[in-house]
Structures are given as structure tokens and as C-alpha cells.
Write an enzyme that holds these catalytic residues in place. Structure first.
Site, PDB file in Angstrom:
ATOM      1  N   TYR A 168       9.477   0.256   2.258  1.00 49.81           N
ATOM      2  CA  TYR A 168       9.001   1.025   3.405  1.00 49.81           C
ATOM      3  C   TYR A 168       9.196   0.226   4.702  1.00 49.81           C
ATOM      4  CZ  TYR A 168       5.550   3.282   6.490  1.00 49.81           C
ATOM      5  OH  TYR A 168       4.912   3.887   7.543  1.00 49.81           O
ATOM      6  N   LYS A 172      11.585   0.897   8.001  1.00 52.28           N
ATOM      7  CA  LYS A 172      10.889   1.298   9.242  1.00 52.28           C
ATOM      8  C   LYS A 172      11.125   0.298  10.374  1.00 52.28           C
ATOM      9  CE  LYS A 172       8.258   4.100  10.138  1.00 52.28           C
ATOM     10  NZ  LYS A 172       8.422   5.429  10.794  1.00 52.28           N
ATOM     11  N   THR A 203      -4.657   9.259   7.984  1.00 55.54           N
ATOM     12  CA  THR A 203      -4.155  10.620   7.771  1.00 55.54           C
ATOM     13  C   THR A 203      -4.419  10.998   6.313  1.00 55.54           C
ATOM     14  OG1 THR A 203      -1.986   9.720   7.215  1.00 55.54           O
ATOM     15  CG2 THR A 203      -2.308  10.409   9.477  1.00 55.54           C
TER      16      THR A 203
END
Ligand SMILES: NC(=O)c1ccc[n+]([C@@H]2O[C@H](COP(=O)([O-])OP(=O)(O)OC[C@H]3O[C@@H](n4cnc5c(N)ncnc54)[C@H](OP(=O)(O)O)[C@@H]3O)[C@@H](O)[C@H]2O)c1
Length: 261
Positions: A168, A172, A203
Site C-alpha cells: 500500500y 501511495k 472511515t
């Protein structure tokens, strides 16, 4: 009081949930005509309905960032519907996290997760810039100090690393480089390009995939003793997309509670 994005046309990728959905709602409140986008039509239409119910102007256009043709058609359809594009929020990402549904530690790496992350976070981001920039250039009038803008969402954890996130983070981290490169190339045509580098924001998808242990790990590194909320990121996107930031380009605004993460 004048709204900060009155009449602007704003595309927000990955706005079928999370930070993108919060940004879409804020942009609509500030007078933008908002294009909600993502792969999931049902979730996208739910975001659209909630914005319309609050009096905003919005519609959904499906797009899969793993597919160049789908990105090209998102931009073509947006221009067809609205005639211009003033703001792009490049927010969608394959968000492989430390544990949970989408484990992405190096020892668990397989080709599917690797390809998925590269396709969405690197290739998809670059195609999105390629296809949206001509419209953003058309929308700007640099001679009159009128700019259009891209805000790409980065991840502040990429700077110091964290356990279980090599894929990830590796896919990113380039966001900040992309932003700096594009800012230097397109500034003369009035397109501003910035990054909002987000720390841990609670979130729905983060709540689902983060372990309590990982949340506590991040909280210990935070200068502020709480996590961010989606509106904290939306506020930063709003500032950078508005005329208040008309002299701001090529920069990263970090919104992470002062975290070392
Ligand atoms: N939340 C955090 O703590 C945090 C921290 C640092 C950075 N960020 C960054 O913030 C951004 C949003 O994250 P979030 O937490 O709001 O995640 P999220 O709720 O999982 O949202 C991700 C969004 O991206 C879309 N998406 C994923 N893959 C896609 C693809 N191939 N094509 C098109 N759309 C795609 C999803 O829509 P569909 O499923 O409908 O396609 C969804 O709307 C990401 O760039 C993430 O890296 C988040």
C-alpha cells in the site's frame, strides 16, 4: 456570503464512500456541480441522493481506475454533461491495510494484491491526470489569475513506514512526486496541482480493516490525542481547490494530527 466553489465542476474519484463521499458533500454545499465516481453504482447513487436531498447539484459516473478506457470515458462523459472541469480530486485508491480483509504484509503478498495496488494507485492515477488535464487547462485563465486544480490524496504514513503496509505505502508514496512534477509542467497554463496527505481517519473501511492494536499504535504516534474525521480531509481539499489557494501549487498539505505515522 459567496460560496467558495460556486458554479465549478468538480470530479471526485472514490466518492462512493469514505473521504471522497465527505468531500463530495462539502463541495456541493460550497456550490460545486459534483461528479461522484467509483465502481459501485449503488453506493454512488446513495451519495448522489443524499447530496440532492440537501439541495446540491450532482450526478454519478461509474469509473474503474484499473481500466484506461473507463477513465477516458469518465472525462468524456463529464465534459458531455457539464461542458467543463474545474477541479479534480484524485482520491480513489486500493486501500490495502495492516490487517483484516485485505492483508498486504510482504510475507502475504501475492500477485493479485500487488497488481491491484499498482493498477489503481499508480497507473490509474497517471491515466486520470492524462485524460483530465486538457479540460483543466481549458477551464483556467492564467492571464487573469484564474486557476483550475488537481488535489491528489496521499498517505502520510508513507514517510516513516508502519508494519504490514509495504505494498500500500509503496504504491501511495508516488502521489507526492506526481503532484510536484505536474505542478511544474502545467503551472504556466493555470493548473494548480497539490496533495493532501492524510493520516489515519476513521472511515467505514478503516474501521472494518484496522485492528484495535493498530489504531492504538497510530494514536501513540499522534501529537493530537484523537483521530481525524472525513471532514478534516474534505476541508483541506476544499481550501486547495478554492480561489483562497490560487497561489498554492506543487505542495503537500499534511492532515494527520501531527503524527509520526
Ligand atoms: N482513511 C484513512 O485513514 C486514510 C489514510 C491515509 C490515506 N487515505 C487515502 O484516502 C483515500 C480514500 O480512502 P478512504 O479511507 O475513504 O477509503 P474507502 O472508503 O475504501 O474509499 C476508497 C474509494 O476508492 C474507490 N475505488 C477503489 N478502487 C477503485 C478503482 N479501481 N476504480 C475506481 N474507484 C476505486 C472506492 O469506490 P468503489 O468501491 O465504488 O469503486 C471508494 O469510493 C485513498 O486515497 C486512501 O489511500 C485514507
Amino acid at each position: 456570503m459567496a460560496r467558495r466553489l460556486e458554479g465549478k465542476v468538480s470530479i471526485i474519484t472514490g466518492s462512493t464512500s469514505g473521504l471522497g463521499a465527505a468531500t463530495a458533500a462539502q463541495f456541493a454545499q460550497e456550490g460545486a456541480r459534483v461528479i461522484v465516481s467509483g465502481r459501485n453504482k449503488e453506493r454512488g447513487e446513495a451519495v448522489v441522493k443524499s447530496i440532492l436531498d440537501s439541495g446540491g447539484d450532482t450526478s454519478f459516473i461509474a469509473c474503474n481506475l484499473d481500466d484506461e478506457a473507463s477513465i477516458e470515458s469518465l472525462i468524456a462523459e463529464a465534459l458531455d454533461r457539464y461542458g467543463r472541469i474545474d477541479n479534480l480530486i484524485a482520491n480513489a485508491a486500493a486501500t490495502a491495510t495492516a490487517s483484516g480483509e485485505k492483508t498486504a504484509g510482504i510475507l502475504d503478498m501475492d500477485n493479485e494484491i500487488l497488481e491491484d495496488s499498482i493498477a489503481t494507485n499508480i497507473r490509474g492515477m497517471l491515466w486520470l491526470f492524462k485524460y483530465s488535464l486538457p479540460a483543466l487547462i481549458d477551464a483556467a485563465r492564467p492571464g487573469a489569475s484564474e486557476t483550475s486544480s488537481i488535489v491528489a490524496i496521499g498517505t502520510s504514513g508513507t514517510r516513516n513506514g508502519a508494519p504490514g503496509m509495504p505494498i500500500y505505502f509503496s504504491t501511495k508514496a508516488p502521489v507526492e512526486v506526481m503532484v510536484r512534477s505536474l505542478a511544474t509542467e502545467f503551472g504556466d497554463r493555470g493548473v494548480r496541482v497539490n496533495c493532501v496527505s492524510s493520516g489515519l481517519v476513521l472511515t467505514e473501511s478503516e474501521m472494518k480493516t484496522m485492528t484495535e492494536e493498530f489504531r492504538q499504535y497510530v494514536l501513540k504516534l499522534n501529537a493530537l490525542p484523537f483521530f481525524g474525521e472525513p471532514d478534516d480531509i474534505a476541508n483541506a481539499c476544499l481550501f486547495l481547490s478554492s480561489d483562497e489557494a490560487k497561489y498554492v501549487t506543487g505542495t503537500t498539505l499534511t492532515v494527520n494530527g501531527g503524527a509520526a505515522f
